[in-house]
Design a protein around this motif. Structure first.
Motif, PDB file in Angstrom:
ATOM      1  N   ASP A  32       0.812  -1.214  -0.080  1.00 43.27           N
ATOM      2  CA  ASP A  32       0.056   0.063  -0.079  1.00 43.27           C
ATOM      3  C   ASP A  32       0.803   1.243   0.053  1.00 43.27           C
ATOM      4  O   ASP A  32       0.362   2.306  -0.122  1.00 43.27           O
ATOM      5  CB  ASP A  32      -0.767  -0.020   1.237  1.00 43.27           C
ATOM      6  N   ARG A  33       2.048   1.049   0.088  1.00 38.67           N
ATOM      7  CA  ARG A  33       3.090   2.297   0.242  1.00 38.67           C
ATOM      8  C   ARG A  33       3.541   2.644  -1.313  1.00 38.67           C
ATOM      9  O   ARG A  33       4.301   1.690  -1.771  1.00 38.67           O
ATOM     10  CB  ARG A  33       4.066   2.084   1.211  1.00 38.67           C
ATOM     11  N   VAL A  34       3.300   3.893  -1.635  1.00 41.22           N
ATOM     12  CA  VAL A  34       3.736   4.317  -2.922  1.00 41.22           C
ATOM     13  C   VAL A  34       5.245   5.066  -2.652  1.00 41.22           C
ATOM     14  O   VAL A  34       5.084   5.802  -2.006  1.00 41.22           O
ATOM     15  CB  VAL A  34       2.881   5.370  -3.520  1.00 41.22           C
ATOM     16  N   ALA A  35       6.232   4.324  -3.238  1.00 37.24           N
ATOM     17  CA  ALA A  35       7.414   4.962  -2.790  1.00 37.24           C
ATOM     18  C   ALA A  35       7.755   6.016  -3.757  1.00 37.24           C
ATOM     19  O   ALA A  35       8.576   7.027  -3.540  1.00 37.24           O
ATOM     20  CB  ALA A  35       8.642   3.764  -2.951  1.00 37.24           C
ATOM     21  N   VAL A  36       7.456   5.701  -5.205  1.00 32.03           N
ATOM     22  CA  VAL A  36       7.531   6.883  -6.048  1.00 32.03           C
ATOM     23  C   VAL A  36       6.313   7.061  -7.012  1.00 32.03           C
ATOM     24  O   VAL A  36       5.708   5.922  -7.557  1.00 32.03           O
ATOM     25  CB  VAL A  36       8.829   6.396  -7.140  1.00 32.03           C
ATOM     26  N   HIS A  37       6.160   8.123  -7.097  1.00 30.04           N
ATOM     27  CA  HIS A  37       4.745   8.613  -7.725  1.00 30.04           C
ATOM     28  C   HIS A  37       4.801   9.679  -8.920  1.00 30.04           C
ATOM     29  O   HIS A  37       5.211  10.732  -8.778  1.00 30.04           O
ATOM     30  CB  HIS A  37       3.482   8.938  -6.995  1.00 30.04           C
ATOM     31  N   GLU A  38       4.675   9.086 -10.050  1.00 32.37           N
ATOM     32  CA  GLU A  38       4.778  10.052 -11.558  1.00 32.37           C
ATOM     33  C   GLU A  38       6.107  11.029 -11.361  1.00 32.37           C
ATOM     34  O   GLU A  38       5.986  12.129 -11.812  1.00 32.37           O
ATOM     35  CB  GLU A  38       3.620  10.996 -11.217  1.00 32.37           C
ATOM     36  N   VAL A  39       7.291  10.247 -11.426  1.00 33.05           N
ATOM     37  CA  VAL A  39       8.390  11.116 -11.283  1.00 33.05           C
ATOM     38  C   VAL A  39       8.951  11.205 -12.588  1.00 33.05           C
ATOM     39  O   VAL A  39       9.160   9.952 -13.337  1.00 33.05           O
ATOM     40  CB  VAL A  39       9.587  10.425 -10.376  1.00 33.05           C
ATOM     41  N   GLY A  40       9.520  12.355 -13.108  1.00 33.16           N
ATOM     42  CA  GLY A  40       9.965  12.546 -14.354  1.00 33.16           C
ATOM     43  C   GLY A  40      11.212  13.274 -14.521  1.00 33.16           C
ATOM     44  O   GLY A  40      11.181  14.206 -13.548  1.00 33.16           O
ATOM     45  N   LEU A  41      12.321  13.173 -15.114  1.00 31.20           N
ATOM     46  CA  LEU A  41      13.301  13.865 -15.036  1.00 31.20           C
ATOM     47  C   LEU A  41      14.185  13.468 -16.497  1.00 31.20           C
ATOM     48  O   LEU A  41      13.917  12.490 -17.283  1.00 31.20           O
ATOM     49  CB  LEU A  41      14.407  13.587 -14.130  1.00 31.20           C
ATOM     50  N   ALA A  42      14.868  14.511 -17.032  1.00 30.32           N
ATOM     51  CA  ALA A  42      15.629  14.400 -18.181  1.00 30.32           C
ATOM     52  C   ALA A  42      16.991  15.075 -17.757  1.00 30.32           C
ATOM     53  O   ALA A  42      17.225  15.795 -16.949  1.00 30.32           O
ATOM     54  CB  ALA A  42      15.003  15.482 -19.026  1.00 30.32           C
ATOM     55  N   LEU A  43      18.058  14.446 -18.415  1.00 30.66           N
ATOM     56  CA  LEU A  43      19.321  14.354 -18.391  1.00 30.66           C
ATOM     57  C   LEU A  43      20.249  14.585 -19.660  1.00 30.66           C
ATOM     58  O   LEU A  43      20.032  14.134 -20.603  1.00 30.66           O
ATOM     59  CB  LEU A  43      20.020  12.996 -17.538  1.00 30.66           C
ATOM     60  N   ARG A  44      21.028  15.577 -19.553  1.00 29.75           N
ATOM     61  CA  ARG A  44      21.841  16.095 -20.626  1.00 29.75           C
ATOM     62  C   ARG A  44      23.088  15.527 -20.637  1.00 29.75           C
ATOM     63  O   ARG A  44      23.583  15.306 -19.524  1.00 29.75           O
ATOM     64  CB  ARG A  44      21.722  17.625 -20.920  1.00 29.75           C
ATOM     65  N   ALA A  45      23.801  15.233 -21.856  1.00 27.46           N
ATOM     66  CA  ALA A  45      25.231  15.227 -21.871  1.00 27.46           C
ATOM     67  C   ALA A  45      26.103  16.335 -21.288  1.00 27.46           C
ATOM     68  O   ALA A  45      25.615  17.489 -21.228  1.00 27.46           O
ATOM     69  CB  ALA A  45      25.927  14.989 -23.280  1.00 27.46           C
ATOM     70  N   GLY A  46      27.052  15.948 -20.354  1.00 28.71           N
ATOM     71  CA  GLY A  46      28.004  16.945 -19.587  1.00 28.71           C
ATOM     72  C   GLY A  46      27.332  17.717 -18.602  1.00 28.71           C
ATOM     73  O   GLY A  46      27.844  18.951 -18.425  1.00 28.71           O
ATOM     74  N   GLU A  47      26.502  17.070 -18.097  1.00 33.78           N
ATOM     75  CA  GLU A  47      25.958  17.835 -16.909  1.00 33.78           C
ATOM     76  C   GLU A  47      25.742  16.780 -15.906  1.00 33.78           C
ATOM     77  O   GLU A  47      25.389  15.677 -15.919  1.00 33.78           O
ATOM     78  CB  GLU A  47      24.513  18.418 -17.281  1.00 33.78           C
ATOM     79  N   VAL A  48      25.637  17.606 -14.432  1.00 38.72           N
ATOM     80  CA  VAL A  48      25.319  16.694 -13.308  1.00 38.72           C
ATOM     81  C   VAL A  48      23.823  17.189 -13.045  1.00 38.72           C
ATOM     82  O   VAL A  48      23.581  18.438 -12.438  1.00 38.72           O
ATOM     83  CB  VAL A  48      26.375  17.060 -12.117  1.00 38.72           C
ATOM     84  N   LEU A  49      22.980  16.342 -12.781  1.00 37.52           N
ATOM     85  CA  LEU A  49      21.722  16.422 -12.077  1.00 37.52           C
ATOM     86  C   LEU A  49      21.690  15.883 -10.587  1.00 37.52           C
ATOM     87  O   LEU A  49      21.904  14.795 -10.296  1.00 37.52           O
ATOM     88  CB  LEU A  49      20.815  15.784 -12.982  1.00 37.52           C
ATOM     89  N   GLY A  50      21.476  16.798  -9.826  1.00 39.93           N
ATOM     90  CA  GLY A  50      21.317  16.432  -8.483  1.00 39.93           C
ATOM     91  C   GLY A  50      19.984  16.135  -7.816  1.00 39.93           C
ATOM     92  O   GLY A  50      19.117  16.720  -8.648  1.00 39.93           O
ATOM     93  N   LEU A  51      19.986  14.873  -7.323  1.00 41.61           N
ATOM     94  CA  LEU A  51      18.498  14.425  -7.104  1.00 41.61           C
ATOM     95  C   LEU A  51      18.457  14.367  -5.311  1.00 41.61           C
ATOM     96  O   LEU A  51      19.238  13.631  -4.765  1.00 41.61           O
ATOM     97  CB  LEU A  51      18.316  12.914  -7.543  1.00 41.61           C
ATOM     98  N   LEU A  52      17.707  15.343  -4.814  1.00 42.96           N
ATOM     99  CA  LEU A  52      17.688  15.663  -3.450  1.00 42.96           C
ATOM    100  C   LEU A  52      16.279  15.100  -2.921  1.00 42.96           C
ATOM    101  O   LEU A  52      15.445  15.404  -3.488  1.00 42.96           O
ATOM    102  CB  LEU A  52      17.907  16.883  -3.094  1.00 42.96           C
ATOM    103  N   GLY A  53      16.390  14.719  -1.514  1.00 45.11           N
ATOM    104  CA  GLY A  53      15.108  14.640  -0.940  1.00 45.11           C
ATOM    105  C   GLY A  53      15.430  13.921   0.466  1.00 45.11           C
ATOM    106  O   GLY A  53      16.564  13.491   0.798  1.00 45.11           O
ATOM    107  N   PRO A  54      14.357  14.260   1.425  1.00 46.22           N
ATOM    108  CA  PRO A  54      14.499  13.489   2.824  1.00 46.22           C
ATOM    109  C   PRO A  54      14.866  11.985   2.549  1.00 46.22           C
ATOM    110  O   PRO A  54      14.413  11.448   1.595  1.00 46.22           O
ATOM    111  CB  PRO A  54      13.155  14.033   3.400  1.00 46.22           C
ATOM    112  N   ASN A  55      14.948  11.421   3.902  1.00 47.16           N
ATOM    113  CA  ASN A  55      14.961  10.004   4.206  1.00 47.16           C
ATOM    114  C   ASN A  55      13.626   9.617   3.602  1.00 47.16           C
ATOM    115  O   ASN A  55      12.709  10.041   3.956  1.00 47.16           O
ATOM    116  CB  ASN A  55      15.317   9.672   5.477  1.00 47.16           C
ATOM    117  N   GLY A  56      13.465   8.481   2.702  1.00 41.63           N
ATOM    118  CA  GLY A  56      12.198   7.696   2.422  1.00 41.63           C
ATOM    119  C   GLY A  56      11.581   8.578   1.184  1.00 41.63           C
ATOM    120  O   GLY A  56      10.307   8.278   1.015  1.00 41.63           O
TER     121      GLY A  56
END
Length: 328
Positions: A32-56
């Motif tokens: 019953d626990r939804v860990a990820v809901h409708e997450v989308g992201l895009a990543l380009r060559a030569g870049e760093v995408l920081g993915l941040l969030g609290p625990n869980g």
């Protein structure tokens, strides 16, 4: 200072026509626990995408779905050229490198053999495998320990060896899930240098961390997730623009002025806090608002002994979007 709550903010991206990876509508539930809901992201060559969030918040689950280790309940991930896990799993995984949150090494195999084993799993020819093993060990500063077993390594050395294993097949995309957890400052800086070199070489990196200063140093863009959802995404400048005030005027006052409602006295400004003899006044425009602050204080008989300034930090944005409540 207390700032208004903000949720579900999406900052438009310009020029997103050169992505090497696009994730759309990722969803993962455990019972019953939804860990990820409708997450989308895009990543380009030569870049760093920081993915941040609290625990869980769903960071590691998202990385697991992108790497192919976790099967999403919905959504998909596509690499440049239309390559996807569903259509070409082997071809997809050859273009992805993963540095997991937990150390993933064979402790009783020499460092060189650890790297070579991972390279062999990707089908590298013997001559290519030897060359790439030498290259990545040199890159992470472990050439002189190539014959030693990870069981004898420090935590930072193991983290660097994990990065070498993830890079041996020369992937286009590198996923790093808290790669500096538990390492000393020297190893952390060595890892940063490695990642910045990879970025200059055109690699695309997704980097999860709980250390805001790491994201500020490394990330070109940042995606913040909370409770399995994206709450904001954009460049650091775009994220700072979400705050009611990104600058602080620090005013040192003299004596003990009469009881004053500082927020009312400095009305029109996003927030005021007092700590001892210092007022921290949030301002949207330091050049425009500093004079008004000083005039308002003088009008109320407050003597100003000194001035200072500070800027908002990424942690301010993070806490503004995700709150201050403790997480499991």
């Amino acid at each position: 200072m207390r700032l208004p709550s903000m949720r579900g903010i999406e900052i438009p991206e310009d020029g997103m026509n050169d992505e090497v990876l696009v994730a759309t509508g990722l969803r993962k539930a455990y019972g019953d626990r939804v860990a990820v809901h409708e997450v989308g992201l895009a990543l380009r060559a030569g870049e760093v995408l920081g993915l941040l969030g609290p625990n869980g918040a769903g960071k590691s689950t998202t990385v697991g779905m992108i790497s192919g280790l976790t099967v999403p309940d919905a959504g998909h991930v596509t690499l440049a050229g239309g390559v996807s896990l569903a259509a070409d799993e082997a071809g997809y995984k050859r273009r992805i490198g993963l540095v997991p949150q937990d150390i993933a090494l064979y402790e009783d195999l020499p460092a060189r053999m650890n790297v070579a084993l991972f390279g062999a799993l990707y089908g590298l020819a013997p001559d290519v495998l030897k060359r790439r093993t030498d290259e990545v060990l040199a890159m992470v500063g472990l050439s002189d320990r190539a014959a030693d077993k990870p069981a004898t390594f420090s935590g930072g050395m193991k983290r660097r060896l994990n990065i070498a294993c993830a890079l041996v097949h020369d992937p286009e995309v590198l996923l790093l899930d808290e790669p500096t957890a538990g390492v000393d400052p020297q190893s952390r800086n060595a890892i940063f240098d490695n990642l910045e070199m990879l970025k200059r070489a055109g690699k695309a990196l997704i980097y999860t961390t709980h250390y805001m200063e790491e994201a500020e140093r490394l990330a070109d863009r940042i995606t913040i997730v909370d409770r399995g959802r994206v709450v904001a995404s954009g460049t650091q400048a775009q994220l700072f623009a979400l705050l009611p005030a990104a600058q602080v005027l620090q005013v040192e006052i003299a004596g003990e002025p009469a009881d004053i409602d500082w927020t009312a006295a400095l009305q029109g400004l996003p927030g005021v806090t007092r700590t001892g003899q210092r007022l921290d006044v949030a301002v949207a425009d330091l050049g425009r608002d500093a004079g008004a602050v000083l005039a308002a204080l003088t009008e109320r008989g407050v003597q100003v002994r000194g001035l200072g300034t500070a800027r908002a930090m990424l942690e301010d944005v993070f806490l503004q979007l995700t709150g201050r409540a403790l997480r499991d």
